[in-house]
Design an enzyme around this catalytic site. Structure first.
Site, PDB file in Angstrom:
ATOM      1  N   ASP A 147      11.639  77.200 -27.090  1.00  0.00           N
ATOM      2  CA  ASP A 147      11.292  78.346 -26.249  1.00  0.00           C
ATOM      3  C   ASP A 147      12.395  79.398 -26.381  1.00  0.00           C
ATOM      4  O   ASP A 147      13.371  79.206 -27.088  1.00  0.00           O
ATOM      5  CB  ASP A 147      11.028  77.946 -24.794  1.00  0.00           C
ATOM      6  CG  ASP A 147      12.297  77.678 -23.986  1.00  0.00           C
ATOM      7  OD1 ASP A 147      13.400  77.601 -24.579  1.00  0.00           O
ATOM      8  OD2 ASP A 147      12.195  77.532 -22.762  1.00  0.00           O
ATOM      9  N   CYS A 180      21.051  47.348 -12.992  1.00  0.00           N
ATOM     10  CA  CYS A 180      20.390  48.233 -13.956  1.00  0.00           C
ATOM     11  C   CYS A 180      20.446  47.644 -15.371  1.00  0.00           C
ATOM     12  O   CYS A 180      21.518  47.286 -15.853  1.00  0.00           O
ATOM     13  CB  CYS A 180      21.036  49.617 -13.941  1.00  0.00           C
ATOM     14  SG  CYS A 180      20.262  50.763 -15.107  1.00  0.00           S
ATOM     15  N   HIS A 211      21.878  57.716 -17.714  1.00  0.00           N
ATOM     16  CA  HIS A 211      21.282  56.639 -16.918  1.00  0.00           C
ATOM     17  C   HIS A 211      20.165  57.183 -16.028  1.00  0.00           C
ATOM     18  O   HIS A 211      19.090  56.568 -15.924  1.00  0.00           O
ATOM     19  CB  HIS A 211      22.355  55.974 -16.050  1.00  0.00           C
ATOM     20  CG  HIS A 211      21.816  55.322 -14.814  1.00  0.00           C
ATOM     21  ND1 HIS A 211      21.319  54.029 -14.801  1.00  0.00           N
ATOM     22  CD2 HIS A 211      21.642  55.811 -13.545  1.00  0.00           C
ATOM     23  CE1 HIS A 211      20.865  53.742 -13.587  1.00  0.00           C
ATOM     24  NE2 HIS A 211      21.066  54.798 -12.812  1.00  0.00           N
ATOM     25  N   CYS A 225      19.840  49.300 -18.159  1.00  0.00           N
ATOM     26  CA  CYS A 225      20.040  50.301 -19.204  1.00  0.00           C
ATOM     27  C   CYS A 225      21.354  50.041 -19.956  1.00  0.00           C
ATOM     28  O   CYS A 225      22.288  49.433 -19.430  1.00  0.00           O
ATOM     29  CB  CYS A 225      20.008  51.716 -18.631  1.00  0.00           C
ATOM     30  SG  CYS A 225      21.560  52.329 -17.937  1.00  0.00           S
ATOM     31  N   CYS A 243      24.774  51.226 -18.177  1.00  0.00           N
ATOM     32  CA  CYS A 243      25.318  50.389 -17.103  1.00  0.00           C
ATOM     33  C   CYS A 243      25.806  49.044 -17.636  1.00  0.00           C
ATOM     34  O   CYS A 243      26.837  48.520 -17.184  1.00  0.00           O
ATOM     35  CB  CYS A 243      24.266  50.189 -16.016  1.00  0.00           C
ATOM     36  SG  CYS A 243      23.877  51.707 -15.099  1.00  0.00           S
ATOM     37  N   ASP A 291       9.098  69.845 -18.604  1.00  0.00           N
ATOM     38  CA  ASP A 291      10.495  69.693 -19.008  1.00  0.00           C
ATOM     39  C   ASP A 291      11.395  69.927 -17.812  1.00  0.00           C
ATOM     40  O   ASP A 291      11.051  70.669 -16.892  1.00  0.00           O
ATOM     41  CB  ASP A 291      10.854  70.676 -20.131  1.00  0.00           C
ATOM     42  CG  ASP A 291      10.859  72.125 -19.656  1.00  0.00           C
ATOM     43  OD1 ASP A 291      11.912  72.594 -19.172  1.00  0.00           O
ATOM     44  OD2 ASP A 291       9.811  72.788 -19.753  1.00  0.00           O
TER      45      ASP A 291
END
Length: 412
Positions: free
Chosen positions: A97, A367, A394, A369, A372, A259
């Site tokens: 954009d 967590c 995260h 992820c 973490c 977004d």
């Protein structure tokens, strides 16, 4: 529903040492630092939104975040190689954009249609959004004919004229990306009018701009008005909107993508909601660097605080936090150390009870992820970009999981 993350060259350095706070001296940022989609699996978003103002800036501003070398590499290598999209398990989409917010104060957009097409096509984007001019105001009671709407009408007309030119030039130049038109408005009726005109021009993908300040009910009112004119095969994109609880409602009105940087930026911009957990948020524990906190530096320079004592309290807070995470001490010792240090740099705000909740719950331990699991308690520390950006990554991971759960894990 696809989630696009706006690029602002936010990466983390895998060589960063959290104890010594030193980096590999051979590190080259663009080569060695990692994007969120390289650190986390699966990728925490479906695509990346790249703004021309972020890459190139404008003649009147210095909003560009890219160095000259980075800009040249993006243009020469293309977006797929530059963002290393091939390194992850998920194929990401690139949308471009103009970054209308960056030039909203100007009378007219600073780019020509062909300059924008050169940017999109030259970088190898999948989608390219037409040149637009932002309308900040919202008043559903003011019609187009009202003199109070004169500037809004002017900006909407500019946006539609440029959209028509953009579509025509894309057709003539046989671009490889999919053109996306922009609807700017100030009311449900004006947005619907813009969508009508964009569809007449030939757009079947339309981005709705200027909605970030709106309440959810106002956004839904606009979407309902657009429903009355939207073709069945017209897909909508919400620019800058990230309201996870409302994605089902948005999807029911033809929204297929959006977004936002909000989950990432809350990690270090919000006063309270810094760390996302599946069912709530936590405040991050603030342990600023003695040399990096403006208030503390000013107090030291004024002779109000002894620098050596400040460093001693800073180090004590960090050490006790790590010992607490290893279950060697109780939470009260940590809270006292944090309180003692905070008196030097932020004595007016006492976050002890918020910190108590964060530390007792230890959300980073639950967590799954990569962030973490790799850095542990460091992710909860509000301290420098390496920790703050990792916490932001995260948050993107948790947000994406929440989004899929809200949509019933459908990939629409």
């Amino acid at each position: 529903m696809k989630f696009f993350f706006p690029d602002s060259q936010d990466q983390v350095d895998p060589s960063f040492d959290f104890i010594t706070e030193e980096r590999d001296p051979r590190r080259v940022r663009q080569r060695d630092d990692r994007y969120a989609h390289e650190v986390l699996a699966p990728a925490p978003y479906d695509g990346v939104l790249v703004s021309k103002t972020i890459v190139d800036g404008t003649a009147r501003s210095t909003t560009g975040k890219y160095t000259s070398a980075q800009r040249q590499r993006l243009y020469s290598e293309g977006a797929e190689a530059f963002f290393r999209l091939y390194n992850g398990a998920d194929q990401l989409t690139i949308m471009g954009d103009c970054g209308a917010f960056s030039y909203h104060a100007e009378a007219y957009p600073p780019y020509t249609v062909d300059e924008v097409i050169d940017f999109y096509d030259g970088c190898g984007f999948d989608f390219g959004i037409s040149v637009d001019h932002l309308i900040f105001d919202y008043d559903q009671a003011i019609p187009r004919e009202d003199s109070r709407a004169e500037e809004w009408v002017r900006r909407q007309d500019i946006t539609l004229e440029l959209a028509a030119e953009f579509k025509a030039r894309c057709r003539t130049r046989r671009v490889d990306f999919t053109p996306v038109g922009v609807a700017q408005g100030w009311s449900p009726t004006s947005y619907a009018d813009a969508v009508t005109k964009l569809q007449q021009i030939g757009y079947r993908r339309i981005a709705l701009g200027g909605m970030v300040p709106l309440r959810t009910r106002d956004i839904l009112n606009c979407l309902r008005a657009i429903d009355d004119v939207r073709y069945a095969n017209t897909q909508l994109h919400l620019l800058g909107i990230s309201r996870c609880d409302d994605v089902r409602a948005f999807a029911s009105h033809g929204v297929t993508s959006f977004d936002s940087t909000s989950p990432f930026r809350q990690a270090f911009k919000d006063e309270r909601d810094n760390y996302y957990a599946p069912n709530r948020t936590y405040v991050a524990v603030r342990v600023p660097q003695v040399g990096g906190n403006t208030k503390l530096k000013n107090r030291i320079q004024a002779g109000e605080v002894d620098q050596g004592q400040a460093i001693k309290l800073e180090r004590a807070a960090l050490e006790l936090l790590r010992r607490y995470d290893r279950e060697e001490i109780d939470v009260e010792s940590v809270l006292q150390a944090l309180h003692d240090y905070s008196l030097l740099w932020n004595g007016k705000v006492d976050r002890t009870e918020q910190y108590r909740t964060t530390l007792i719950d230890r959300p980073w331990r639950q967590c799954p992820c990569t962030i973490c699991r790799t850095v542990g308690v460091e992710v909860i520390l509000f301290r420098g970009s390496e920790r703050n950006k990792r916490r932001g990554f995260h948050n993107l991971y948790v947000f994406e999981q929440q989004l899929r759960q809200e949509l019933g894990r459908e990939d629409t």
